[in-house]
Design a protein around this motif. Structure first.
Motif, PDB file in Angstrom:
ATOM      1  N   PHE A  39       6.695  44.495  97.155  1.00 22.21           N
ATOM      2  CA  PHE A  39       5.724  43.901  96.224  1.00 22.21           C
ATOM      3  C   PHE A  39       5.715  42.375  96.324  1.00 22.21           C
ATOM      4  O   PHE A  39       4.681  41.756  96.071  1.00 22.21           O
ATOM      5  CB  PHE A  39       6.028  44.349  94.796  1.00 22.21           C
ATOM      6  CG  PHE A  39       5.713  45.788  94.547  1.00 22.21           C
ATOM      7  CD1 PHE A  39       4.390  46.214  94.467  1.00 22.21           C
ATOM      8  CD2 PHE A  39       6.717  46.734  94.414  1.00 22.21           C
ATOM      9  CE1 PHE A  39       4.085  47.545  94.251  1.00 22.21           C
ATOM     10  CE2 PHE A  39       6.423  48.067  94.196  1.00 22.21           C
ATOM     11  CZ  PHE A  39       5.097  48.474  94.121  1.00 22.21           C
ATOM     12  N   LYS A  40       6.843  41.791  96.724  1.00 19.02           N
ATOM     13  CA  LYS A  40       6.859  40.349  96.943  1.00 19.02           C
ATOM     14  C   LYS A  40       5.985  39.983  98.134  1.00 19.02           C
ATOM     15  O   LYS A  40       5.275  38.976  98.123  1.00 19.02           O
ATOM     16  CB  LYS A  40       8.300  39.881  97.175  1.00 19.02           C
ATOM     17  CG  LYS A  40       8.418  38.374  97.367  1.00 19.02           C
ATOM     18  CD  LYS A  40       9.861  37.969  97.603  1.00 19.02           C
ATOM     19  CE  LYS A  40       9.969  36.465  97.841  1.00 19.02           C
ATOM     20  NZ  LYS A  40      11.375  36.056  98.113  1.00 19.02           N
ATOM     21  N   GLY A  41       6.039  40.823  99.179  1.00 19.45           N
ATOM     22  CA  GLY A  41       5.217  40.569 100.354  1.00 19.45           C
ATOM     23  C   GLY A  41       3.734  40.756 100.108  1.00 19.45           C
ATOM     24  O   GLY A  41       2.903  40.210 100.849  1.00 19.45           O
ATOM     25  N   LEU A  42       3.372  41.533  99.081  1.00 19.64           N
ATOM     26  CA  LEU A  42       1.958  41.769  98.767  1.00 19.64           C
ATOM     27  C   LEU A  42       1.427  40.822  97.694  1.00 19.64           C
ATOM     28  O   LEU A  42       0.265  40.964  97.291  1.00 19.64           O
ATOM     29  CB  LEU A  42       1.764  43.218  98.280  1.00 19.64           C
ATOM     30  CG  LEU A  42       1.978  44.324  99.312  1.00 19.64           C
ATOM     31  CD1 LEU A  42       1.731  45.686  98.671  1.00 19.64           C
ATOM     32  CD2 LEU A  42       1.071  44.140 100.514  1.00 19.64           C
ATOM     33  N   SER A  96      -2.496  35.054  95.838  1.00 23.01           N
ATOM     34  CA  SER A  96      -2.781  33.786  95.177  1.00 23.01           C
ATOM     35  C   SER A  96      -3.861  34.002  94.120  1.00 23.01           C
ATOM     36  O   SER A  96      -4.560  35.026  94.124  1.00 23.01           O
ATOM     37  CB  SER A  96      -3.250  32.755  96.200  1.00 23.01           C
ATOM     38  OG  SER A  96      -4.487  33.155  96.769  1.00 23.01           O
ATOM     39  N   LYS A  97      -4.001  33.052  93.226  1.00 24.27           N
ATOM     40  CA  LYS A  97      -5.030  33.160  92.195  1.00 24.27           C
ATOM     41  C   LYS A  97      -6.421  33.200  92.805  1.00 24.27           C
ATOM     42  O   LYS A  97      -7.313  33.903  92.311  1.00 24.27           O
ATOM     43  CB  LYS A  97      -4.909  31.990  91.221  1.00 24.27           C
ATOM     44  CG  LYS A  97      -3.622  32.017  90.399  1.00 24.27           C
ATOM     45  CD  LYS A  97      -3.561  30.853  89.434  1.00 24.27           C
ATOM     46  CE  LYS A  97      -2.276  30.917  88.598  1.00 24.27           C
ATOM     47  NZ  LYS A  97      -2.168  29.772  87.666  1.00 24.27           N
ATOM     48  N   LYS A 110       1.078  32.166  96.567  1.00 21.39           N
ATOM     49  CA  LYS A 110       1.087  33.607  96.255  1.00 21.39           C
ATOM     50  C   LYS A 110       2.114  33.865  95.157  1.00 21.39           C
ATOM     51  O   LYS A 110       3.258  34.245  95.418  1.00 21.39           O
ATOM     52  CB  LYS A 110       1.397  34.414  97.514  1.00 21.39           C
ATOM     53  CG  LYS A 110       0.349  34.232  98.605  1.00 21.39           C
ATOM     54  CD  LYS A 110       0.651  35.091  99.817  1.00 21.39           C
ATOM     55  CE  LYS A 110      -0.379  34.896 100.900  1.00 21.39           C
ATOM     56  NZ  LYS A 110      -1.724  35.340 100.511  1.00 21.39           N
ATOM     57  N   THR A 111       1.676  33.665  93.931  1.00 24.34           N
ATOM     58  CA  THR A 111       2.571  33.814  92.774  1.00 24.34           C
ATOM     59  C   THR A 111       2.193  34.989  91.889  1.00 24.34           C
ATOM     60  O   THR A 111       2.938  35.335  90.971  1.00 24.34           O
ATOM     61  CB  THR A 111       2.531  32.534  91.916  1.00 24.34           C
ATOM     62  OG1 THR A 111       1.170  32.282  91.517  1.00 24.34           O
ATOM     63  CG2 THR A 111       3.042  31.333  92.699  1.00 24.34           C
ATOM     64  N   GLU A 112       1.039  35.626  92.165  1.00 27.54           N
ATOM     65  CA  GLU A 112       0.557  36.696  91.300  1.00 27.54           C
ATOM     66  C   GLU A 112       0.937  38.062  91.865  1.00 27.54           C
ATOM     67  O   GLU A 112       1.008  38.254  93.089  1.00 27.54           O
ATOM     68  CB  GLU A 112      -0.973  36.612  91.155  1.00 27.54           C
ATOM     69  CG  GLU A 112      -1.462  35.246  90.695  1.00 27.54           C
ATOM     70  CD  GLU A 112      -0.877  34.845  89.359  1.00 27.54           C
ATOM     71  OE1 GLU A 112      -0.886  35.700  88.446  1.00 27.54           O
ATOM     72  OE2 GLU A 112      -0.403  33.689  89.226  1.00 27.54           O
TER      73      GLU A 112
END
Length: 351
Positions: free
Chosen positions: A214-217, A220-221, A7-9
């Motif tokens: 926003f980090k928790g939301l 992933s690509k 989950k980087t996006e």
């Protein structure tokens, strides 16, 4: 493949909107508390004179009962009068504070009405998950934040209060109205100092909360790809919908052919139906056009309704390519179309 699962996006607007519908919003309690306290201090400062007048009225009312036997009836009257006066004093102060609390939340994430958080969820009473949540890193950070905030607020409040203690000896000998004035002034000073501190804490907490939210939301690509597919829909279904829409538009177009004055043809490949209403003062407009099979169908309808068909290949091709349905013909076609219409009107007159 692992990169697609990490989950980087940043979350998409759709993901954020779904989270809001579930009641998951970035709410900073410190920010709401600061706004509420600010309004409370301002309201209290503005209403200080009015509140003291009510207190003085209440005090004089109590003095009237000095030496009077306190019967149950008298006690009831005193209680009712006291409650009314206190309510009158508190309401003008409590109302703006309550509104400020709602505005403080609204300013952070907007107005949201959802009943989803109220729906019973049995997984929330799972003791194993509850124990994990209780001793999680998130709870540890929250506990540390609360400890630091309480310590900071207590230290600042206590240091300011120590400065007021030195004045208590002289204030205690002053009349009651002066004591109340001194107390209200020192309360406002203390509140102002606390506001500065709370403003700093609120800004830090707001940034921290929004970052974590926003980090928790994050997605992933692969999740973004799946969402795009879901939003765009199945290509086969979309193609079928476009086909139905085109068929409906074609039917509406063919239904306009009987209202045409002339159909100009290629003669086999193109057909353009023109309508001209001289009394309206507008240029002729294209009510239907088509190529190949559609052109044949336009000509069939024209024959059924006794509409003149004129073969003019160059004009038919140019009108087909240049003018859309329900559009008036451009000025460059006026002369050629006028000649065709004149021919049509002469043919009708000769019949």
């Amino acid at each position: 493949m692992a990169d697609d699962l990490e989950k980087t996006e940043e979350p998409t607007p759709k993901k954020i909107e779904e989270a809001k519908k579930e009641g998951n919003v970035p709410k900073s309690m410190d920010t709401s508390g600061f706004v509420t306290l600010l309004v409370a201090v301002v309201a209290f400062a503005a209403l200080t004179g009015w509140i003291f007048d009510r207190l003085e009225t209440l005090y004089r009312y109590y003095v009237n009962f000095v030496g009077v036997e306190l019967t149950p009836r008298v006690l009831v009257d005193i209680t009712i009068y006291s409650v009314i006066q206190i309510f009158v004093m508190v309401l003008p102060l409590a109302l703006p504070v309550a509104i400020a609390g709602m505005l403080g939340a609204w300013a952070q994430f907007g107005f949201i009405f959802t009943t989803k958080p109220l729906v019973p969820d049995l997984t929330k009473i799972d003791p194993i998950k509850g124990a994990k949540n209780l001793f999680s890193l998130k709870k540890l950070i929250e506990g540390f934040k609360i400890t630091v905030k309480v310590a900071a607020v207590f230290a600042v409040a206590f240091s300011v209060f120590l400065g007021f203690i030195k004045e208590l000896v002289s204030v205690s000998r002053a009349p009651l109205p002066e004591q109340i004035t001194w107390l209200s002034e020192r309360a406002i000073i203390l509140a102002a100092v606390m506001l500065v501190l709370l403003l700093v804490l609120a800004l830090v907490d707001l940034l921290f909360v929004r970052y974590n939210y926003f980090k928790g939301l994050r997605m992933s690509k692969q999740e973004i790809k799946d969402e795009m597919k879901q939003m765009e829909g199945n290509p086969e279904i979309k193609a079928k919908i476009r086909q139905i829409q085109m068929e409906m538009a074609r039917r509406r177009m063919l239904a306009e052919v009987p209202s045409a004055d002339v159909v100009i043809t290629n003669p086999t490949h193109y057909a353009v139906a023109l309508q001209y209403r001289q009394e309206e003062g507008h240029a002729p407009k294209v009510v239907a056009k088509g190529a190949d099979l559609i052109a044949l169908r336009i000509k069939e309808i024209a024959r059924e309704h006794h509409i003149q068909i004129v073969e003019n290949p160059p004009l038919a091709r140019e009108l087909y390519r240049s003018v859309e349905i329900d559009e008036e013909i451009p000025e460059r076609f006026y002369q050629a179309v006028a000649e065709v219409l004149a021919f049509v009107y002469r043919s009708k007159s000769a019949m």
